[in-house]
Design a protein around this motif. Structure first.
Motif, PDB file in Angstrom:
ATOM      1  N   SER A 134      -2.631 -30.914  15.218  1.00 42.75           N
ATOM      2  CA  SER A 134      -3.543 -31.659  14.412  1.00 42.75           C
ATOM      3  C   SER A 134      -5.147 -31.448  14.870  1.00 42.75           C
ATOM      4  CB  SER A 134      -2.999 -33.178  14.212  1.00 42.75           C
ATOM      5  OG  SER A 134      -3.189 -33.942  15.057  1.00 42.75           O
ATOM      6  N   ARG A 137      -8.698 -26.452  14.642  1.00 42.13           N
ATOM      7  CA  ARG A 137      -9.645 -25.921  13.688  1.00 42.13           C
ATOM      8  C   ARG A 137      -9.880 -24.415  13.508  1.00 42.13           C
ATOM      9  NH1 ARG A 137      -8.226 -30.220  12.991  1.00 42.13           N
ATOM     10  NH2 ARG A 137      -9.269 -32.359  12.790  1.00 42.13           N
ATOM     11  N   ASN A 138      -9.961 -24.086  12.368  1.00 43.90           N
ATOM     12  CA  ASN A 138     -10.274 -22.467  12.298  1.00 43.90           C
ATOM     13  C   ASN A 138     -11.636 -22.256  12.802  1.00 43.90           C
ATOM     14  OD1 ASN A 138      -7.787 -21.591  10.890  1.00 43.90           O
ATOM     15  ND2 ASN A 138      -8.502 -22.996   9.354  1.00 43.90           N
ATOM     16  N   GLN A 204      -7.494 -18.033   9.159  1.00 40.95           N
ATOM     17  CA  GLN A 204      -6.596 -19.044   9.778  1.00 40.95           C
ATOM     18  C   GLN A 204      -6.638 -18.689  11.461  1.00 40.95           C
ATOM     19  OE1 GLN A 204      -2.696 -19.004   8.476  1.00 40.95           O
ATOM     20  NE2 GLN A 204      -2.415 -21.140   9.066  1.00 40.95           N
ATOM     21  N   SER A 220      -2.915 -25.583  10.766  1.00 43.68           N
ATOM     22  CA  SER A 220      -1.903 -25.687   9.358  1.00 43.68           C
ATOM     23  C   SER A 220      -2.554 -25.454   8.136  1.00 43.68           C
ATOM     24  CB  SER A 220      -1.547 -27.159   9.624  1.00 43.68           C
ATOM     25  OG  SER A 220      -2.783 -28.032   9.504  1.00 43.68           O
ATOM     26  N   TYR A 221      -3.741 -24.916   8.326  1.00 45.23           N
ATOM     27  CA  TYR A 221      -4.052 -24.664   6.900  1.00 45.23           C
ATOM     28  C   TYR A 221      -5.422 -23.324   7.077  1.00 45.23           C
ATOM     29  CZ  TYR A 221      -8.254 -27.073   8.951  1.00 45.23           C
ATOM     30  OH  TYR A 221      -9.239 -27.334   9.933  1.00 45.23           O
ATOM     31  N   SER A 222      -5.663 -22.874   5.808  1.00 46.10           N
ATOM     32  CA  SER A 222      -6.716 -21.748   5.871  1.00 46.10           C
ATOM     33  C   SER A 222      -7.787 -22.208   5.332  1.00 46.10           C
ATOM     34  CB  SER A 222      -5.981 -20.495   5.003  1.00 46.10           C
ATOM     35  OG  SER A 222      -4.974 -19.994   5.802  1.00 46.10           O
ATOM     36  N   ASP A 223      -8.856 -21.812   5.871  1.00 42.90           N
ATOM     37  CA  ASP A 223     -10.370 -22.101   5.520  1.00 42.90           C
ATOM     38  C   ASP A 223     -10.649 -20.674   4.342  1.00 42.90           C
ATOM     39  OD1 ASP A 223     -11.124 -24.422   6.709  1.00 42.90           O
ATOM     40  OD2 ASP A 223     -11.650 -23.368   8.269  1.00 42.90           O
ATOM     41  N   THR A 224     -11.231 -21.247   3.347  1.00 45.52           N
ATOM     42  CA  THR A 224     -11.584 -20.158   2.288  1.00 45.52           C
ATOM     43  C   THR A 224     -13.239 -19.777   2.486  1.00 45.52           C
ATOM     44  OG1 THR A 224      -9.874 -20.883   1.029  1.00 45.52           O
ATOM     45  CG2 THR A 224     -11.484 -19.560  -0.005  1.00 45.52           C
TER      46      THR A 224
END
Length: 347
Positions: A134, A137-138, A204, A220-224
């Motif tokens: 958690s 960060r990307n 990611q 856990s997520y992708s930045d766009t």
């Protein structure tokens, strides 16, 4: 004389006590010797995602048939069968299903008769999991450009975390296929071969908590990265030729022909200099709207106490990479200018 007698009695008492104590000790051995199997060497722990890998080099003791690893304060254990490995080989064992906290592991070797070795313990082994994940960060991007082959280059800031292992960029190419490229942690830019203009790019990153981790943790997520931001930054921003007309009342209309750079500020906003007789102090901020109309931003010219506003339609042509700017400006002395300028990107 009395002293000698007392000393002799004390010695006899000690001898009797020792003999009795030795007899009691032998009783607990059930008439046999304790046999210890050999211990392993180079016992190491490699942490992972809610699991740990233990590695070791086997003992030269040929009687060993299995290894038992105890953990969770000795309440849990796993068994690893010995298969006649030599001392030069490495045995690996995974302990899964661990909580995200510090553990210790104790390894015993066993022979077929149930004799075991002295335990070998590794302490303070940290286990990683959702809490660590958690915090990730990307890796942030810092604009776009293009290489000599015309491929879009995405720029990145330096990786601050020394255990960043890679960053994956996912996009759609001109053939409509989903494409992935990887950014090395030591690199500051990566090319997107065949990127389709205007398509979003997903970013990611992956990390390991320590160098010897057996698991890689992906954010856990992708930045766009918006396709328009890439297009504007890489394909549009640059050097422009400015042509058009300028009216300075009461003077006649005059022709304008100058070169100006346009930089991309993000959020569909471009920054340039108003091409009025090679001035360098009239900043112009242009926002491209979804319909490719252009808005002159209110802060344009403010550094020179000039108010620059639209005087007719302003627009952007994404194919020709041209801006049409119709404007007027006044200053605190009511100096008035009106112009119509076309910014055409230089190849």
């Amino acid at each position: 004389m009395n002293f000698k007698i007392i000393t002799l009695l004390a010695i006899l008492f000690c001898l009797t006590a020792c003999e009795k104590e030795g007899y009691n000790y032998d009783k607990y051995l059930n008439g046999r010797e304790i046999t210890y199997t050999g211990t392993v060497s180079n016992l190491k722990a490699n942490p992972g995602n809610q699991r740990v890998q233990l590695t070791w080099n086997p003992s030269s003791d040929p009687t060993i048939v299995k290894y038992v690893i105890r953990y969770n304060s000795q309440r849990d254990s796993i068994v690893v069968n010995a298969n006649g490995e030599t001392t030069a080989q490495t045995v690996k064992a995974y302990i899964p299903g661990l909580g995200e906290y510090v553990q210790e592991f104790t390894l015993y070797t066993y022979d077929a008769a149930g004799n075991k070795s002295i335990g070998q313990t590794i302490t303070a082994v940290r286990v990683y999991g959702p809490i660590y994940s958690s915090t990730l960060r990307n890796r942030p991007s810092s604009g776009a450009g293009f290489d000599n082959s015309g491929n879009v280059l995405i720029n990145f800031t330096a990786a601050l975390d020394t255990v960043n292992t890679t960053t994956r960029l996912t996009y759609k190419n001109t053939a409509g296929a989903i494409t992935n490229v990887l950014l090395h942690p030591d690199s500051l830019k990566v090319a997107l071969p065949g990127w389709k203009d205007g398509e979003n790019v997903l970013i990611q990153s992956a990390y390991v908590p320590v160098r010897n981790s057996v698991d890689t943790f992906w954010v856990s997520y992708s930045d766009t990265l918006k396709g328009k931001d890439i297009f504007y930054s890489a394909r549009v921003a640059g050097s422009f030729t400015c042509t058009g007309t300028l009216e300075r009342q009461p003077n006649p209309v005059e022709a304008v022909n100058e070169n100006k750079d346009i930089s991309y500020q993000g959020n569909n906003i471009f920054k340039t200099i108003l091409p009025v007789f090679n001035n360098s102090g009239l900043t112009l901020y242009l926002r491209v709207n979804d319909d490719n109309s252009v808005t002159i931003m209110p802060n344009s010219g403010s550094e020179a106490s000039v108010a620059i506003t639209a005087d007719g339609p302003c627009s952007f042509d994404p194919v020709a990479k041209k801006f049409l700017v119709n404007f007027t400006y006044t200053n605190t002395s009511n100096l008035f200018r009106r112009g119509s300028i076309v910014y055409t990107r230089n190849l």
